[in-house]
Design a protein around this motif. Structure first.
Motif, PDB file in Angstrom:
ATOM      1  N   UNK A  83      28.655  51.288  36.060  1.00  0.00           N
ATOM      2  CA  UNK A  83      28.665  51.453  34.549  1.00  0.00           C
ATOM      3  C   UNK A  83      29.261  50.047  34.185  1.00  0.00           C
ATOM      4  N   UNK A  84      30.392  49.889  34.466  1.00  0.00           N
ATOM      5  CA  UNK A  84      31.139  48.551  34.114  1.00  0.00           C
ATOM      6  C   UNK A  84      30.506  47.334  34.634  1.00  0.00           C
ATOM      7  N   UNK A  85      29.764  47.457  35.636  1.00  0.00           N
ATOM      8  CA  UNK A  85      29.158  46.209  36.231  1.00  0.00           C
ATOM      9  C   UNK A  85      30.252  45.420  36.837  1.00  0.00           C
ATOM     10  N   UNK A  86      31.255  45.985  37.580  1.00  0.00           N
ATOM     11  CA  UNK A  86      32.171  45.229  38.381  1.00  0.00           C
ATOM     12  C   UNK A  86      32.475  45.731  39.959  1.00  0.00           C
ATOM     13  N   UNK A  87      33.020  44.967  40.709  1.00  0.00           N
ATOM     14  CA  UNK A  87      33.500  45.147  41.926  1.00  0.00           C
ATOM     15  C   UNK A  87      34.793  44.816  42.314  1.00  0.00           C
ATOM     16  N   UNK A  88      35.675  45.562  42.475  1.00  0.00           N
ATOM     17  CA  UNK A  88      37.082  45.338  42.879  1.00  0.00           C
ATOM     18  C   UNK A  88      37.284  44.993  44.322  1.00  0.00           C
ATOM     19  N   UNK A  89      37.615  43.816  44.597  1.00  0.00           N
ATOM     20  CA  UNK A  89      37.806  43.286  46.143  1.00  0.00           C
ATOM     21  C   UNK A  89      39.705  43.421  46.203  1.00  0.00           C
ATOM     22  N   UNK A  90      39.931  44.406  47.005  1.00  0.00           N
ATOM     23  CA  UNK A  90      41.275  44.400  47.322  1.00  0.00           C
ATOM     24  C   UNK A  90      42.067  43.679  48.574  1.00  0.00           C
ATOM     25  N   UNK A  91      41.108  43.323  49.199  1.00  0.00           N
ATOM     26  CA  UNK A  91      41.735  42.589  50.667  1.00  0.00           C
ATOM     27  C   UNK A  91      40.790  41.372  50.783  1.00  0.00           C
ATOM     28  N   UNK A  92      40.984  40.298  50.159  1.00  0.00           N
ATOM     29  CA  UNK A  92      40.210  39.045  50.278  1.00  0.00           C
ATOM     30  C   UNK A  92      40.798  38.016  51.555  1.00  0.00           C
ATOM     31  N   UNK A  93      40.065  37.040  51.703  1.00  0.00           N
ATOM     32  CA  UNK A  93      40.477  35.951  52.563  1.00  0.00           C
ATOM     33  C   UNK A  93      41.699  35.452  52.157  1.00  0.00           C
ATOM     34  N   UNK A  94      41.808  35.066  51.060  1.00  0.00           N
ATOM     35  CA  UNK A  94      43.146  34.619  50.355  1.00  0.00           C
ATOM     36  C   UNK A  94      44.217  35.467  50.071  1.00  0.00           C
ATOM     37  N   UNK A  95      44.005  36.588  50.349  1.00  0.00           N
ATOM     38  CA  UNK A  95      45.303  37.445  50.336  1.00  0.00           C
ATOM     39  C   UNK A  95      45.432  38.024  48.788  1.00  0.00           C
ATOM     40  N   UNK A  96      44.520  37.616  48.305  1.00  0.00           N
ATOM     41  CA  UNK A  96      44.599  38.404  46.799  1.00  0.00           C
ATOM     42  C   UNK A  96      43.649  39.387  46.482  1.00  0.00           C
ATOM     43  N   UNK A  97      43.683  39.993  45.264  1.00  0.00           N
ATOM     44  CA  UNK A  97      42.533  40.833  44.852  1.00  0.00           C
ATOM     45  C   UNK A  97      41.911  40.325  43.688  1.00  0.00           C
ATOM     46  N   UNK A  98      40.709  40.414  43.444  1.00  0.00           N
ATOM     47  CA  UNK A  98      39.936  40.049  42.343  1.00  0.00           C
ATOM     48  C   UNK A  98      38.767  40.827  41.883  1.00  0.00           C
ATOM     49  N   UNK A  99      38.452  40.729  40.867  1.00  0.00           N
ATOM     50  CA  UNK A  99      37.266  41.497  40.299  1.00  0.00           C
ATOM     51  C   UNK A  99      36.032  40.709  40.010  1.00  0.00           C
ATOM     52  N   UNK A 100      34.838  41.196  40.661  1.00  0.00           N
ATOM     53  CA  UNK A 100      33.850  40.276  40.577  1.00  0.00           C
ATOM     54  C   UNK A 100      32.764  41.039  39.548  1.00  0.00           C
TER      55      UNK A 100
END
Length: 363
Positions: A221-238
């Motif tokens: 609905x908001x057109x986003x994906x929340x990544x909680x475990x990335x290669x760089x050890x940080x969270x990000x919203x795509x």
């Protein structure tokens, strides 16, 4: 004074017992070698500089790597664990029989040069592969010095030149390759393959980030994906493009998903009955070979996506917030713009300048 005795095997054993120091013993081929070692060791004890080296002399690199993989590697991410297991095999193959004390900078430099000339996927083994193997070896020495108490005084890997990381890959996907690729993945019996490839090209997400996604992370609905475990050890919203949103919607309502499975892209149950992410690596490899996509890897979809974001006019900061690159230098290495697209933009700029230079019409 040291006690020096001849053993039944015909060798000479030196035993040093000195107040304030642990008993130290070592066996030599000749009596003179035993006497020389005893004098040198006792002298170091008197001067307070003696270091017990027997641990590093007895422990081979093969044993050290096994201990490292057991104690240290499990604390890292699954992808890092798999990589370290692979790198440890190569190190063991070439250097495993050496003791840690015997691994000199010269020996490790010879390993570096030999590995750089060994066959790899693209001719010889890449600089980056060898650089990462040396990084693992260096950390094994660091842990051995700081935590294992083996009597090592320095890390020999720090005394050699490391291969440069290289310029990075510049493989782009041509329009014809893209058309053939999607025609093939969309024909596959499992629709998840087509959804995954499409999402990778639209978002620039890594294969591991896509495969491990769970439904609560995806908000169509908001057109986003929340990544909680990335290669760089940080969270990000795509943020999601319209096409990526459509693909995710299809994946979210996949009728084949069991009711108790939260994975967006799921595989068959394992021997323990648990479902894990959909494993598509083997299928991807066969597909690329069938389509004759020369030197094209799944990770190149991320490269293509990031390059398209830049070509679309997004700033470096905007692109890095989507892709997760922590430095502009890494983003620059990852981004390769097509020269023909730059020519078109230059022409567009020239036309704009000419229109601004024209005098206004008289009223």
């Amino acid at each position: 004074m040291a006690t020096i005795v001849k053993t039944p095997a015909g060798t000479w054993k030196a035993v040093i017992r000195k107040t304030g120091w642990p008993t130290n013993a070592k066996t030599f081929r000749t009596k003179r070698d035993a006497e020389d070692w005893s004098r040198r060791t006792e002298d170091e004890m008197v001067r307070g500089v003696y270091i017990q080296r027997s641990g590093s002399e007895r422990m081979t690199l093969e044993i050290a790597l096994k201990r490292y993989l057991t104690d240290i590697t499990p604390t890292k991410k699954p992808t890092t664990q798999r990589g370290e297991i692979s790198k440890a095999k190569k190190l063991t193959e070439h250097l495993g029989k050496y003791s840690l004390a015997a691994l000199s900078a010269d020996t490790i430099a010879n390993y570096r040069d030999k590995r750089l000339n060994e066959p790899g996927r693209a001719g010889t083994t890449s600089n980056n592969t060898v650089r990462l193997e040396l990084a693992l070896l260096s950390h094994v020495f660091t842990v051995a010095i700081q935590e294992w108490g083996l009597g090592l005084t320095f890390n020999p890997v720090l005394n050699i030149r490391k291969p440069s990381p290289g310029e990075g890959r510049n493989r782009r996907l041509s329009p014809d390759e893209e058309r053939r690729l999607f025609a093939e993945v969309n024909r596959h019996s499992n629709p998840m393959l087509g959804w995954i490839v499409g999402i990778a090209l639209e978002t620039g997400m890594r294969s591991g980030e896509i495969a491990s996604l769970r439904r609560p992370q995806v908000d169509t609905e908001r057109r986003i994906v929340r990544l909680v475990d990335t290669k760089n050890d940080g969270q990000r919203t795509v943020p999601l493009s319209k096409r990526a949103t459509t693909l995710f919607k299809a994946a979210m309502i996949n009728p084949a998903r069991p009711s108790d499975c939260n994975l967006v892209f799921f595989g068959e149950p394992g021997k323990d009955g648990k479902r894990r992410p959909y494993a598509f690596t083997k299928i991807w490899g066969l597909l690329v070979k069938k389509l004759q996509l020369s030197d094209f890897r799944f990770h190149d979809l991320r490269h293509e996506a990031v390059s398209r974001l830049v070509e679309g006019g997004l700033s470096d900061q905007e692109v890095s917030s989507i892709s997760g690159h922590k430095s502009m230098q890494m983003l620059k290495r990852y981004t390769h713009l097509r020269s023909e697209d730059l020519v078109a933009r230059l022409d567009s700029m020239s036309k704009r300048k000419k229109s601004l230079a024209k005098p206004p019409k008289a009223v």
